[in-house]
Write a protein that holds these residues in place. Structure first.
Motif, PDB file in Angstrom:
ATOM      1  N   ASN A 122       0.482   3.976 -14.681  1.00 19.71           N
ATOM      2  CA  ASN A 122       1.393   5.113 -14.509  1.00 19.71           C
ATOM      3  C   ASN A 122       0.663   6.442 -14.654  1.00 19.71           C
ATOM      4  N   ILE A 123      -0.264   6.519 -15.593  1.00 16.28           N
ATOM      5  CA  ILE A 123      -1.043   7.749 -15.764  1.00 16.28           C
ATOM      6  C   ILE A 123      -1.836   8.037 -14.489  1.00 16.28           C
ATOM      7  N   ILE A 124      -2.444   7.004 -13.937  1.00 10.66           N
ATOM      8  CA  ILE A 124      -3.241   7.187 -12.721  1.00 10.66           C
ATOM      9  C   ILE A 124      -2.359   7.619 -11.556  1.00 10.66           C
ATOM     10  N   VAL A 125      -1.207   6.966 -11.368  1.00 11.61           N
ATOM     11  CA  VAL A 125      -0.374   7.298 -10.202  1.00 11.61           C
ATOM     12  C   VAL A 125       0.214   8.704 -10.321  1.00 11.61           C
ATOM     13  N   VAL A 126       0.570   9.131 -11.525  1.00  9.91           N
ATOM     14  CA  VAL A 126       1.096  10.489 -11.696  1.00  9.91           C
ATOM     15  C   VAL A 126       0.013  11.510 -11.352  1.00  9.91           C
ATOM     16  N   ASN A 127      -1.201  11.279 -11.827  1.00  8.28           N
ATOM     17  CA  ASN A 127      -2.284  12.220 -11.545  1.00  8.28           C
ATOM     18  C   ASN A 127      -2.706  12.193 -10.081  1.00  8.28           C
ATOM     19  N   ILE A 128      -2.752  11.007  -9.488  1.00  6.17           N
ATOM     20  CA  ILE A 128      -3.165  10.935  -8.076  1.00  6.17           C
ATOM     21  C   ILE A 128      -2.067  11.513  -7.172  1.00  6.17           C
ATOM     22  N   SER A 129      -0.815  11.454  -7.613  1.00  6.23           N
ATOM     23  CA  SER A 129       0.264  12.095  -6.842  1.00  6.23           C
ATOM     24  C   SER A 129       0.074  13.610  -6.831  1.00  6.23           C
ATOM     25  N   PHE A 130      -0.297  14.149  -7.970  1.00  4.54           N
ATOM     26  CA  PHE A 130      -0.561  15.584  -8.060  1.00  4.54           C
ATOM     27  C   PHE A 130      -1.748  15.963  -7.183  1.00  4.54           C
ATOM     28  N   ILE A 131      -2.825  15.191  -7.264  1.00  8.60           N
ATOM     29  CA  ILE A 131      -4.017  15.451  -6.444  1.00  8.60           C
ATOM     30  C   ILE A 131      -3.682  15.283  -4.968  1.00  8.60           C
ATOM     31  N   GLY A 132      -2.866  14.274  -4.643  1.00  9.89           N
ATOM     32  CA  GLY A 132      -2.431  14.073  -3.257  1.00  9.89           C
ATOM     33  C   GLY A 132      -1.635  15.258  -2.736  1.00  9.89           C
ATOM     34  N   GLY A 133      -0.823  15.857  -3.605  1.00  7.04           N
ATOM     35  CA  GLY A 133      -0.086  17.049  -3.211  1.00  7.04           C
ATOM     36  C   GLY A 133      -1.005  18.211  -2.889  1.00  7.04           C
ATOM     37  N   LEU A 134      -2.013  18.402  -3.721  1.00  5.76           N
ATOM     38  CA  LEU A 134      -2.997  19.463  -3.452  1.00  5.76           C
ATOM     39  C   LEU A 134      -3.778  19.165  -2.174  1.00  5.76           C
ATOM     40  N   TRP A 135      -4.107  17.900  -1.951  1.00 10.29           N
ATOM     41  CA  TRP A 135      -4.784  17.477  -0.718  1.00 10.29           C
ATOM     42  C   TRP A 135      -3.911  17.815   0.497  1.00 10.29           C
ATOM     43  N   GLY A 136      -2.619  17.538   0.391  1.00  8.08           N
ATOM     44  CA  GLY A 136      -1.693  17.856   1.481  1.00  8.08           C
ATOM     45  C   GLY A 136      -1.625  19.351   1.754  1.00  8.08           C
ATOM     46  N   LEU A 137      -1.632  20.155   0.687  1.00 12.49           N
ATOM     47  CA  LEU A 137      -1.647  21.611   0.883  1.00 12.49           C
ATOM     48  C   LEU A 137      -2.928  22.047   1.582  1.00 12.49           C
ATOM     49  N   GLY A 138      -4.052  21.425   1.220  1.00  8.44           N
ATOM     50  CA  GLY A 138      -5.330  21.729   1.875  1.00  8.44           C
ATOM     51  C   GLY A 138      -5.283  21.387   3.360  1.00  8.44           C
ATOM     52  N   ILE A 139      -4.645  20.286   3.693  1.00  8.45           N
ATOM     53  CA  ILE A 139      -4.508  19.911   5.102  1.00  8.45           C
ATOM     54  C   ILE A 139      -3.647  20.922   5.839  1.00  8.45           C
ATOM     55  N   ALA A 140      -2.549  21.356   5.212  1.00 10.32           N
ATOM     56  CA  ALA A 140      -1.676  22.348   5.851  1.00 10.32           C
ATOM     57  C   ALA A 140      -2.440  23.638   6.143  1.00 10.32           C
ATOM     58  N   ILE A 141      -3.204  24.092   5.187  1.00 12.75           N
ATOM     59  CA  ILE A 141      -3.993  25.318   5.378  1.00 12.75           C
ATOM     60  C   ILE A 141      -5.009  25.128   6.497  1.00 12.75           C
ATOM     61  N   THR A 142      -5.659  23.967   6.515  1.00 10.72           N
ATOM     62  CA  THR A 142      -6.654  23.672   7.563  1.00 10.72           C
ATOM     63  C   THR A 142      -6.008  23.655   8.945  1.00 10.72           C
ATOM     64  N   LEU A 143      -4.833  23.064   9.045  1.00  7.98           N
ATOM     65  CA  LEU A 143      -4.144  23.008  10.339  1.00  7.98           C
ATOM     66  C   LEU A 143      -3.762  24.404  10.821  1.00  7.98           C
ATOM     67  N   ILE A 144      -3.289  25.227   9.897  1.00  7.03           N
ATOM     68  CA  ILE A 144      -2.909  26.592  10.266  1.00  7.03           C
ATOM     69  C   ILE A 144      -4.148  27.386  10.703  1.00  7.03           C
ATOM     70  N   GLN A 145      -5.259  27.232   9.979  1.00  7.42           N
ATOM     71  CA  GLN A 145      -6.494  27.933  10.328  1.00  7.42           C
ATOM     72  C   GLN A 145      -7.023  27.500  11.695  1.00  7.42           C
ATOM     73  N   ASN A 146      -6.814  26.263  12.061  1.00  7.28           N
ATOM     74  CA  ASN A 146      -7.305  25.750  13.337  1.00  7.28           C
ATOM     75  C   ASN A 146      -6.282  25.881  14.462  1.00  7.28           C
ATOM     76  N   LYS A 147      -5.204  26.597  14.189  1.00  7.35           N
ATOM     77  CA  LYS A 147      -4.193  26.913  15.197  1.00  7.35           C
ATOM     78  C   LYS A 147      -3.680  25.661  15.929  1.00  7.35           C
ATOM     79  N   VAL A 148      -3.322  24.672  15.134  1.00  6.74           N
ATOM     80  CA  VAL A 148      -2.706  23.469  15.687  1.00  6.74           C
ATOM     81  C   VAL A 148      -1.342  23.871  16.238  1.00  6.74           C
TER      82      VAL A 148
END
Length: 194
Positions: A122-148
């Protein structure tokens, strides 16, 4: 009573979204829709356990203790869905390869839960969910920068509401933010906007 009706309305909408994506995947043969449909199914199961309705309906003490198995499965299918939907490998190799790390820890969490190391899983999944959320935000920023295309960005921004809701939910579980009516339902609100 009002909270219960609202919850089951939310579950109904999520079930329709899950069914829609499965039918869409069958029709279009796109992997992202299959993964997204599976993610939504495990989201529904997870919400049933988080809100306590599953234990009232089905008496499965083992599954009640190990319910974060659903969260691990959500992370696995969501990660695959994002990678296939955004085609992030074209835009950022780093973000693409980070998905392997997220998958690795989601699988580790799943295995630990199955092997009765529930607290550590449970500790691992809670932390990886948080990291996954930050990863998703990074993808959103990358997509916007690349004018998808604008439509893909709007779809992904809808998804980001869910990610932000998930991050807030994880922060509430970890005690970083106070529990109130908003933080208790932010996960449902984020996925509803999605």
């Amino acid at each position: 009573v009002y909270k219960r009706q609202l919850f089951f309305l939310y579950i109904g909408m999520m079930f329709l979204l899950c069914s829609y994506n499965i039918f869409l995947a069958i029709g279009t043969k796109q992997k992202s829709n299959i993964f997204y449909g599976c993610y939504i199914f495990f989201l529904i199961m997870s919400m049933f356990y988080i809100k306590g309705y599953a234990t009232n309906i089905i008496d499965l003490p083992w599954l009640a203790v190990h319910s974060n198995i659903f969260t691990s499965l959500m992370m696995i299918f969501l990660t695959f869905s994002i990678v296939y939907f955004t085609n992030i490998k074209e835009f950022s190799k780093t973000l693409f390869y980070l998905h392997y790390l997220i998958l690795f820890f989601a699988v580790i969490s799943l295995v630990l839960n199955l092997c009765h190391y529930v607290l550590l899983g449970n500790i691992i999944v809670v932390n990886i969910s948080f990291i996954g959320g930050l990863w998703g935000l990074g993808i959103a920023i990358t997509l916007i920068q690349n004018k998808v295309s604008l439509s893909n960005i709007f779809i992904f921004l809808g998804f980001m509401f869910f990610i932000c809701g998930g991050i807030a939910h994880v922060c509430m579980i970890k005690g970083y933010i106070n529990v109130n009516i908003f933080t208790e339902n932010v996960f449902m609100l984020g996925s509803g906007v999605e």
